[in-house]
Write a protein that holds these residues in place. Structure first.
Motif, short mmCIF file in Angstrom:
data_model
loop_
_atom_site.label_atom_id
_atom_site.label_comp_id
_atom_site.label_asym_id
_atom_site.label_seq_id
_atom_site.Cartn_x
_atom_site.Cartn_y
_atom_site.Cartn_z
N GLN A 18 1.05 -1.43 -0.22
CA GLN A 18 0.10 -0.18 -0.13
C GLN A 18 0.81 1.49 0.04
O GLN A 18 1.63 1.13 1.32
CB GLN A 18 -0.95 0.32 1.08
N THR A 19 1.23 1.96 -1.69
CA THR A 19 1.90 3.05 -1.04
C THR A 19 1.34 4.35 -2.27
O THR A 19 1.18 4.84 -3.04
CB THR A 19 2.79 3.39 -2.18
N PRO A 20 -0.88 4.45 -1.36
CA PRO A 20 -1.70 5.91 -1.57
C PRO A 20 -0.45 7.16 -1.80
O PRO A 20 0.56 6.82 -0.85
CB PRO A 20 -2.48 5.57 -1.22
N GLY A 21 -1.25 8.26 -3.18
CA GLY A 21 -0.50 8.85 -2.85
C GLY A 21 -1.22 10.29 -3.25
O GLY A 21 -2.23 9.51 -4.29
N GLU A 22 -0.25 11.86 -3.93
CA GLU A 22 -1.29 12.26 -4.51
C GLU A 22 -1.16 11.65 -6.00
O GLU A 22 -2.35 12.29 -6.42
CB GLU A 22 -0.14 13.55 -4.41
N ALA A 23 -0.27 11.25 -6.60
CA ALA A 23 0.12 10.90 -7.92
C ALA A 23 -1.29 9.95 -8.08
O ALA A 23 -1.86 10.13 -8.93
CB ALA A 23 1.43 10.06 -8.04
N ALA A 24 -1.80 8.54 -7.21
CA ALA A 24 -2.86 8.06 -7.84
C ALA A 24 -3.69 8.35 -7.79
O ALA A 24 -4.71 7.97 -8.18
CB ALA A 24 -2.90 7.39 -6.54
N THR A 25 -4.10 10.08 -6.63
CA THR A 25 -5.52 10.91 -7.28
C THR A 25 -5.95 10.99 -8.45
O THR A 25 -6.66 11.31 -9.12
CB THR A 25 -5.72 11.31 -6.49
N THR A 26 -4.20 11.30 -9.57
CA THR A 26 -4.44 12.01 -10.58
C THR A 26 -4.35 10.78 -11.82
O THR A 26 -3.90 11.56 -12.50
CB THR A 26 -3.41 13.10 -10.74
N GLY A 27 -4.36 9.32 -11.61
CA GLY A 27 -4.27 8.71 -12.16
C GLY A 27 -3.06 8.45 -12.79
O GLY A 27 -2.51 7.15 -13.48
N ILE A 28 -2.14 8.95 -12.56
CA ILE A 28 -0.17 8.83 -12.64
C ILE A 28 -0.32 7.52 -12.00
O ILE A 28 -0.05 7.31 -10.50
CB ILE A 28 0.31 9.96 -11.86
N ILE A 29 0.59 6.65 -12.81
CA ILE A 29 1.11 6.05 -11.79
C ILE A 29 2.41 5.52 -11.25
O ILE A 29 3.41 6.16 -12.28
CB ILE A 29 1.08 3.97 -12.90
#
Length: 212
Positions: free
Chosen positions: A145-156
């Motif tokens: 689990q490495t959720p971050g700001e990028a994940a909320t914008t679709g960046i992998i």
């Protein structure tokens, strides 16, 4: 091929740039072994075995272990650890998306391989895991689990790639895998994220919707 190449991983091991390495086996493995969740004598696969901490721990506990890794440096490090501890296990340098065992395994320890693969390859890898296991076999999954700001914008971003639990439910559907009820044990990780420990059972058949 999307994601890290074989050269990328080989360079990491050659330079000893291993930020994910705990320097010991995963604590959850100790917990499962202590409760006999993994039975001695089981034939178990460890894809993405890295330096081999889990390979050594499982071998010492009486399992028949096969460690698989993409990088020669990882296999060499794993072999050195086994030799240091007077242990023997089968080690295979291979691409997990193409490799097949000679016979189905009783269990798989999935800790670092899924999150090291670009999500473009997750469906193929999940099919491999299902194929590798016998019906009723166990997949001991540590979902990174490495959720971050990028994940909320679709960046992998990765590796490690974020294994969102909702994505994992889709990747390992209940028709193929028996899921335990949450909440799941949560373990901190050296990279700053955490892992969710989820033992899945490979079903012997694919469930269908009886209402149709």
């Amino acid at each position: 091929m999307a994601g890290p190449t074989q050269e990328f991983w080989q360079t990491r091991f050659a330079r000893k740039e291993l930020p994910w390495d705990r320097g010991e086996a995963n604590p959850q493995l100790h917990a499962w072994l202590a409760t006999h969740a993994i039975e001695p004598g089981a034939r178990i696969l460890v894809p993405g075995c890295g330096r081999g901490w889990e390979v050594a721990e499982l071998t010492a506990a009486g399992m028949r272990v096969t460690g698989i890794d993409y990088a020669a440096g990882a296999i060499d490090a794993c072999a050195a650890l086994l030799a240091e501890r007077g242990l023997e296990a089968e080690l295979v340098q291979a691409d997990v998306l193409g490799w097949q065992p000679e016979m189905p395994a009783d269990a798989i320890w999935e800790q670092t391989c899924l999150c090291a693969l670009h999500p473009d390859h997750w469906l193929a890898y999940a099919s491999q895991l299902h194929r590798w296991l016998r019906p009723g076999g166990m997949l001991y999954a540590m979902f990174m689990q490495t959720p971050g700001e990028a994940a909320t914008t679709g960046i992998i971003e990765g590796p490690p790639y974020h294994c969102d639990i909702r994505a994992m439910r889709a990747l390992f559907p209940s028709g193929r895998w028996e899921w335990p009820k949450p909440p799941y044990p949560r373990l901190t990780h050296p990279t700053g994220g955490h892992e969710l420990a989820v033992p899945l059972v490979r079903r012997s058949f694919i469930e269908t919707d009886s209402s149709k």
